[in-house]
Design an enzyme around this catalytic site. Structure first.
Site, mmCIF file in Angstrom:
data_model
loop_
_atom_site.group_PDB
_atom_site.id
_atom_site.type_symbol
_atom_site.label_atom_id
_atom_site.label_comp_id
_atom_site.label_asym_id
_atom_site.label_seq_id
_atom_site.Cartn_x
_atom_site.Cartn_y
_atom_site.Cartn_z
ATOM 1 N N GLU A 139 49.705 2.008 3.883
ATOM 2 C CA GLU A 139 50.985 1.987 4.645
ATOM 3 C C GLU A 139 51.409 0.798 5.036
ATOM 4 O O GLU A 139 51.884 0.608 6.088
ATOM 5 C CB GLU A 139 50.854 3.005 5.620
ATOM 6 C CG GLU A 139 49.989 2.837 6.855
ATOM 7 C CD GLU A 139 48.398 3.378 6.588
ATOM 8 O OE1 GLU A 139 47.986 3.384 7.605
ATOM 9 O OE2 GLU A 139 48.113 3.479 5.456
ATOM 10 N N HIS A 166 52.874 10.352 1.839
ATOM 11 C CA HIS A 166 51.855 10.245 2.872
ATOM 12 C C HIS A 166 52.203 8.833 3.621
ATOM 13 O O HIS A 166 52.062 8.712 4.642
ATOM 14 C CB HIS A 166 50.333 10.314 2.221
ATOM 15 C CG HIS A 166 49.453 10.152 3.163
ATOM 16 N ND1 HIS A 166 48.941 11.000 3.769
ATOM 17 C CD2 HIS A 166 48.878 8.867 3.659
ATOM 18 C CE1 HIS A 166 47.836 10.624 4.654
ATOM 19 N NE2 HIS A 166 47.994 9.422 4.656
ATOM 20 N N GLU A 167 52.554 7.824 2.486
ATOM 21 C CA GLU A 167 52.613 6.579 2.938
ATOM 22 C C GLU A 167 53.916 6.310 3.823
ATOM 23 O O GLU A 167 53.837 5.515 4.828
ATOM 24 C CB GLU A 167 52.709 5.491 2.010
ATOM 25 C CG GLU A 167 51.292 5.636 1.088
ATOM 26 C CD GLU A 167 49.894 5.572 1.857
ATOM 27 O OE1 GLU A 167 49.928 5.147 2.997
ATOM 28 O OE2 GLU A 167 48.868 6.103 1.360
ATOM 29 N N HIS A 185 53.480 7.643 7.267
ATOM 30 C CA HIS A 185 52.720 6.568 8.272
ATOM 31 C C HIS A 185 53.701 5.550 8.975
ATOM 32 O O HIS A 185 53.258 4.987 10.016
ATOM 33 C CB HIS A 185 51.590 5.870 7.407
ATOM 34 C CG HIS A 185 50.427 6.300 7.403
ATOM 35 N ND1 HIS A 185 49.668 6.590 8.371
ATOM 36 C CD2 HIS A 185 49.698 6.421 6.258
ATOM 37 C CE1 HIS A 185 48.469 7.014 8.110
ATOM 38 N NE2 HIS A 185 48.461 7.142 6.742
ATOM 39 N N GLU A 215 45.706 9.864 10.820
ATOM 40 C CA GLU A 215 45.690 10.715 9.629
ATOM 41 C C GLU A 215 46.051 11.911 9.557
ATOM 42 O O GLU A 215 46.516 12.442 8.610
ATOM 43 C CB GLU A 215 44.392 10.410 8.800
ATOM 44 C CG GLU A 215 44.188 8.990 8.338
ATOM 45 C CD GLU A 215 44.980 8.342 7.484
ATOM 46 O OE1 GLU A 215 45.955 8.919 7.082
ATOM 47 O OE2 GLU A 215 45.067 7.123 7.486
ATOM 48 N N ASP A 263 33.808 1.385 7.067
ATOM 49 C CA ASP A 263 33.960 1.649 5.805
ATOM 50 C C ASP A 263 32.887 2.809 5.476
ATOM 51 O O ASP A 263 33.337 3.585 4.484
ATOM 52 C CB ASP A 263 33.522 0.520 5.143
ATOM 53 C CG ASP A 263 34.875 -0.734 4.975
ATOM 54 O OD1 ASP A 263 35.868 -0.078 4.922
ATOM 55 O OD2 ASP A 263 34.445 -1.754 5.076
ATOM 56 N N TYR A 265 41.448 13.252 8.197
ATOM 57 C CA TYR A 265 42.788 13.684 7.383
ATOM 58 C C TYR A 265 42.981 15.261 7.374
ATOM 59 O O TYR A 265 43.825 15.880 8.041
ATOM 60 C CB TYR A 265 42.805 13.192 5.708
ATOM 61 C CG TYR A 265 42.758 12.079 5.562
ATOM 62 C CD1 TYR A 265 43.997 11.196 5.030
ATOM 63 C CD2 TYR A 265 41.967 10.885 5.721
ATOM 64 C CE1 TYR A 265 43.983 9.860 4.747
ATOM 65 C CE2 TYR A 265 41.701 9.768 5.553
ATOM 66 C CZ TYR A 265 42.887 9.263 4.944
ATOM 67 O OH TYR A 265 43.106 7.696 4.670
#
Length: 612
Positions: free
Chosen positions: A271, A295-296, A299, A318, A375, A383
């Site tokens: 995003e 979704h993006e 954001h 999220e 990560d 989410y």
């Protein structure tokens, strides 16, 4: 709101805060480095202030100045994943409320984890090299010395010098270009981002890019080989933006452009403000494209405008974004589709919990990230556990319209700032002050601080899912004699999201017998499906059934693109087929150089390959 200490950063946001960043870059494709200057305007938050710490990782620091005077600096010990603290001693003392401009001349490393340098062969055009960045969560420090914590937000301006046959774009408004006065083979692009944002949203791309207009405030960018197809596929962008504005309030970022990246981009989308990055795997994705873009776009409010204070509160970014994305689907398609997406999300959550183990703290909605690499912690938990909590609250508090009122007020209250779970929860109790008795009955500890699946499973409308589970059960229960009863009409009735769900259900069952999977291919011709979401699940079904012919197809898909959602499970599936474990490792080693550095690191872990 005193900034919480951030376990993923060395910078001390309680002592000082970056308010503006001025970036100058010269992009060097031969050496795979950015040579740069970062000038940070820093506000002092305490008296007797004479030193500060910035995040940096693998940066070569040449010189540091404070208000034009040389400043002493030292790089601290290298941490396993956080990099090295850049300790700067000012040549003077400052008081609370004063500002200082800290200027740093530096160069990135060719192995900077925020940057992926592609050879011409790795691009669609095959003629020019390509560079893109991915800073989330803690990689910005490999391309900018900064306070690399989402609790700090600042505006930025940038000037980027690139070879003149290439185009540079950033997560900012385009602000003109000029010939490079120092080199007539190069061009300088100017950018400005007037809305304060966290460091993880700084983004750059350089390549042989073209664009097409797709709306009054939107263009789509990609290499010319893909640009017309992309323009066609993204034609609904403005409708989606307007739908999101009706739900969440005005879009404050000015431009909303979309960039389609080369196949090695590790995520579905990112995003970055003014310029959403998306994987090319969505272009053959029918309706899955709409989900990624919704979704993006979402954001732009939840994540970019209201940001998690630290990565331990990532679910605030999220969970709310998935909630908004599915509200967009409800407005543009139907409530049934939103319910159906909820069912699919619950399945993805179950898969993540199985993967980490039901007792892993990384399956907590609010995990402790002390000494945890973000990560390695990344999964669908923030989410989908986040969405499940919000949906559960929606059901308790009066339905979608009522709960959307809360989400909108949450965005308005915390806009341009950062937020913790505690602050979110306090606002929830304030907003629904007449329903506190209901809120007090919620198992908050079970939802927030307990590993595994949530304490409550939402009861979704199964109208769209029933056809998928019926067909799945027919295959699971079928004996050899029943295989003739299947025909291509079975799947003709299913739309694209339903076909994905059918495959996802099969993956939750014991592996099918090989005869069944071969029959499925014979009647449904699934090897010909281009939708990446269907294809990657189908190939996993085949490999689990020990169909040897599918191994080549699975490894080809794992290496033809680098989206982690597809690449990691495909490699793991082949690796878990004992006869082909070595084949998986060999394919990974041969293609490792073409993968994004984060993808390569995680696949190496999955396949138990050492770091070389």
């Amino acid at each position: 709101m005193a900034p919480a200490s951030d376990p993923s950063s060395f910078a001390s946001p309680s002592k000082c805060a970056t308010r503006h960043l001025n970036l100058t870059y010269r992009v060097n494709f031969d050496r795979r480095v950015l040579k740069g200057n970062a000038a940070l305007t820093v506000e002092v938050l305490e008296d007797k202030f004479s030193s500060l710490t910035l995040d940096s990782k693998d940066l070569k620091i040449f010189k540091v100045c404070a208000n034009g005077q040389a400043a002493k600096f030292a790089l601290g010990a290298q941490h396993r994943f956080k990099g090295s603290p850049l300790e700067i001693t000012l040549p003077f003392e400052l008081s609370r409320g004063q500002h200082v401009i800290v200027e740093i001349d530096y160069e990135t490393s060719p192995s900077a984890t925020a940057l992926q340098w592609l050879t011409p062969a790795q691009t669609a055009g095959k003629t020019h090299p390509y560079l893109f960045s991915q800073c989330q969560a803690i990689h910005c420090r490999t391309m900018v010395p900064c306070q690399d914590t989402p609790s700090i937000k600042h505006t930025y301006y940038a000037k980027v010098s690139v070879p003149k046959e290439l185009v540079a774009l950033m997560s900012a408004l385009r602000d003109g270009q000029e010939a490079d006065p120092n080199d007539n083979t190069r061009i300088i692009y100017h950018f400005r981002q007037p809305v304060p944002m966290p460091s993880y949203l700084i983004a750059i791309v350089v390549g042989a890019l073209e664009s097409r207009e797709i709306g009054p405030r939107s263009r789509v960018w990609s290499e010319k080989e893909l640009v017309d197809r992309a323009a066609f596929e993204f034609s609904e962008t403005e409708t989606m933006l307007k739908t999101a504005e009706n739900l969440a309030g005005p879009y404050v970022w000015g431009q909303y452009d979309v960039l389609v990246l080369p196949p090695s981009f590790p995520y579905g989308g990112m995003e970055n403000p003014c310029l959403t990055f998306v994987t090319p795997t969505v272009l053959a994705g029918d309706r899955s494209l709409a989900g990624v873009i919704a979704h993006e776009i979402s954001h732009s409010w939840t994540g970019n405008l209201v940001t998690n204070r630290t990565w331990e509160h990532f679910w605030l970014n999220e969970g709310h974004t998935v909630y908004l994305e599915r509200m967009i689907a409800r407005c543009m398609e139907s409530e049934q589709l939103r319910q159906f997406k909820g069912i699919g999300g619950w399945k993805e959550l179950q898969e993540s919990v199985d993967e980490f183990g039901a007792n892993s703290v990384l399956t907590n909605l609010v995990p402790n990230l002390d000494e945890v690499d973000t990560d390695e912690a990344f999964s669908s938990v923030p989410y989908e556990k986040g969405f499940a909590l919000l949906y559960h609250l929606e059901e308790l508090l009066g339905g979608p319209e009522v709960f959307m009122g809360f989400v909108k007020s949450y965005i308005q209250l915390f806009a341009y700032g950062s937020v913790t779970t505690e602050e979110w929860k306090n606002h929830l109790f304030t907003y629904f002050k007449d329903k506190v008795d209901i809120l007090n009955k919620v198992d908050w500890n079970g939802w927030m601080h307990t590993p595994g699946m949530p304490p409550v499973k939402p009861q979704y409308d199964t109208t769209m899912a029933d056809a998928c589970s019926t067909l799945c059960q027919r295959w699971v229960k079928a004996k050899e004699d029943d295989l003739a009863s299947f025909n291509k009409a079975d799947v003709k009735k299913l739309n694209s999201p339903q076909l994905i769900e059918f495959m996802a259900l099969l993956l939750q069952e014991k592996p099918l017998p090989l005869t069944h999977v071969k029959r499925m291919q014979e009647v449904y011709q699934l090897n010909d499906v281009v939708n990446a979401e269907v294809r990657f699940r189908w190939l996993r079904v085949c490999v689990r059934a020990r169909w040897e012919e599918a191994v080549t197809l699975a490894l080809k898909m794992a290496t033809d693109q680098g989206r982690m959602k597809f690449t990691r499970p495909l490699f793991k599936e082949v690796y878990n087929f004992p006869k082909y474990s070595e084949e998986a490792v060999k394919a990974f080693k041969e293609n490792r150089g073409a993968l994004h550095p984060v993808t390569a690191m995680l696949v190496a872990k999955d396949l138990k390959v050492d770091g070389n």
